[in-house]
Design a protein around this motif. Structure first.
Motif, mmCIF file in Angstrom:
data_model
loop_
_atom_site.group_PDB
_atom_site.id
_atom_site.type_symbol
_atom_site.label_atom_id
_atom_site.label_comp_id
_atom_site.label_asym_id
_atom_site.label_seq_id
_atom_site.Cartn_x
_atom_site.Cartn_y
_atom_site.Cartn_z
ATOM 1 N N MET A 60 0.845 -1.200 0.000
ATOM 2 C CA MET A 60 0.000 0.000 0.000
ATOM 3 C C MET A 60 0.878 1.247 0.000
ATOM 4 O O MET A 60 1.795 1.362 0.806
ATOM 5 C CB MET A 60 -0.919 -0.009 1.230
ATOM 6 C CG MET A 60 -1.846 1.190 1.299
ATOM 7 S SD MET A 60 -3.008 1.114 2.677
ATOM 8 C CE MET A 60 -4.220 -0.049 2.039
ATOM 9 N N TYR A 118 -9.726 5.279 -3.474
ATOM 10 C CA TYR A 118 -8.396 4.700 -3.702
ATOM 11 C C TYR A 118 -7.960 3.889 -2.485
ATOM 12 O O TYR A 118 -7.110 4.306 -1.703
ATOM 13 C CB TYR A 118 -7.383 5.812 -4.011
ATOM 14 C CG TYR A 118 -7.704 6.533 -5.300
ATOM 15 C CD1 TYR A 118 -7.166 6.099 -6.515
ATOM 16 C CD2 TYR A 118 -8.576 7.620 -5.319
ATOM 17 C CE1 TYR A 118 -7.479 6.739 -7.702
ATOM 18 C CE2 TYR A 118 -8.900 8.257 -6.508
ATOM 19 C CZ TYR A 118 -8.348 7.811 -7.684
ATOM 20 O OH TYR A 118 -8.663 8.433 -8.870
ATOM 21 N N ASP A 155 -6.081 1.427 -2.174
ATOM 22 C CA ASP A 155 -4.679 1.009 -2.155
ATOM 23 C C ASP A 155 -3.737 2.110 -1.691
ATOM 24 O O ASP A 155 -2.534 1.899 -1.567
ATOM 25 C CB ASP A 155 -4.243 0.534 -3.551
ATOM 26 C CG ASP A 155 -4.935 -0.763 -3.958
ATOM 27 O OD1 ASP A 155 -5.384 -1.493 -3.051
ATOM 28 O OD2 ASP A 155 -5.046 -1.029 -5.169
ATOM 29 N N ASN A 184 -2.295 6.770 -9.649
ATOM 30 C CA ASN A 184 -2.884 5.431 -9.714
ATOM 31 C C ASN A 184 -2.488 4.687 -10.988
ATOM 32 O O ASN A 184 -2.754 3.504 -11.127
ATOM 33 C CB ASN A 184 -4.416 5.534 -9.636
ATOM 34 C CG ASN A 184 -5.072 4.237 -9.251
ATOM 35 O OD1 ASN A 184 -4.615 3.539 -8.352
ATOM 36 N ND2 ASN A 184 -6.147 3.890 -9.937
#
Length: 288
Positions: free
Chosen positions: A1, A24, A26, A200
């Motif tokens: 992460m 999001y 992650d 991302n």
């Protein structure tokens, strides 16, 4: 992460990143602001950075009081320039990525066409000078960083032109708004989405990029659109910038060419009216 440090988290852009953060899972966001991550204190920047150990830094913090900066040059330089050099050096040392947000005020406003990233900056205000110095320090100390210049930022959060106009249109029968400064507004929610889309993705191409919404308008045009959407009756009159002198000189023309960020990252820039309507609808919802 990935751990993502967001500075200036209570400002317009930082607040919009907070809104999107839940999309999001992650990313492990660490939101900081001046109280817990002051950018005018080098030792605290270093200590906080080492404590947080981010994989990515999104620097949304800035000294943005453009007119006040003319008299408060030391603080403006500390936050907009020196702090960015420190952050960039830390990112380089510890292998973190850095996204730094800059401004159209690095240009003098004399161009007849939209500014590209390769155009030579020539700021006319202390704010612009310190922001340019921050860009240079960022690029020199962390060449792998991404710098995004933006313009005329507004959102549901904080103080900005849209909210000021809505208030004044309620309080007054008529307003004079500058009609000879040209640019394009930026909805902070759109810019926040751009940054998170880049983070991302699987592509990281460092350098300077330009982003705003689409359109070429004056502040008078912007105010007129706000009036129309809000269905206000206040009369809006266009006035030259010379009739509204300010301590800091603004660029007369600061339209940003966005072709680079579109080509490299596939970013879409929305028409400013589309984004303005979305923002004003959200603002209306908040007040109900």
């Amino acid at each position: 992460m990935k751990k993502i440090l967001v500075t200036g988290a209570n400002g317009q852009l930082g607040s919009e990143i907070k809104v999107l953060a839940g999309n999001y899972p992650d990313f492990d966001f660490v939101f900081t602001d001046i109280a817990d991550f002051p950018l005018d204190k080098t030792e605290e920047i270093i200590a906080n950075f080492k404590l947080i150990q981010p994989d990515v830094v999104i620097n949304c913090a800035a000294y943005t009081a453009v007119d006040k900066a003319e008299q408060d040059q030391v603080t403006a330089d500390a936050i907009n320039h020196l702090a960015i050099g420190t952050l960039a050096s830390l990112c380089k040392e510890f292998g973190a990525k850095l996204v730094h947000v800059s401004t159209d005020y690095v240009f003098d406003g004399s161009s007849p066409v939209a500014y590209k990233e390769t155009d030579v900056p020539n700021p006319k205000s202390v704010y612009g000078v310190t922001k340019l110095a921050g860009e240079i320090a960022c690029s020199q100390n962390c060449p792998e960083s991404i710098i995004i210049r933006t313009a005329w930022v507004y959102s549901e959060f904080g103080n900005n032109f849209v909210k000021t106009m809505l208030r004044l249109m309620t309080e007054r029968d008529s307003l004079g708004v500058v009609n000879d400064q040209i640019g394009s507004p930026t909805y902070a929610a759109d810019l926040a989405q751009v940054i998170l889309t880049i983070l991302n993705g699987d592509k990281w191409e460092p350098g300077i990029y330009h982003y705003s919404n689409e359109g070429e308008i004056s502040w008078f045009d912007f105010a007129s659109d706000i009036k129309a959407i809000a269905q206000k009756t206040c009369e809006i009159n266009g006035i030259p910038a010379s009739s509204y002198p300010t301590p800091a000189e603004r660029p007369a023309f600061s339209l940003l060419d966005k072709s680079k960020i579109k080509a490299v990252y596939g970013i879409e820039a929305f028409d400013y009216k589309v984004s303005l309507k979305i923002m004003m609808a959200r603002l209306e919802k908040q007040s109900n």
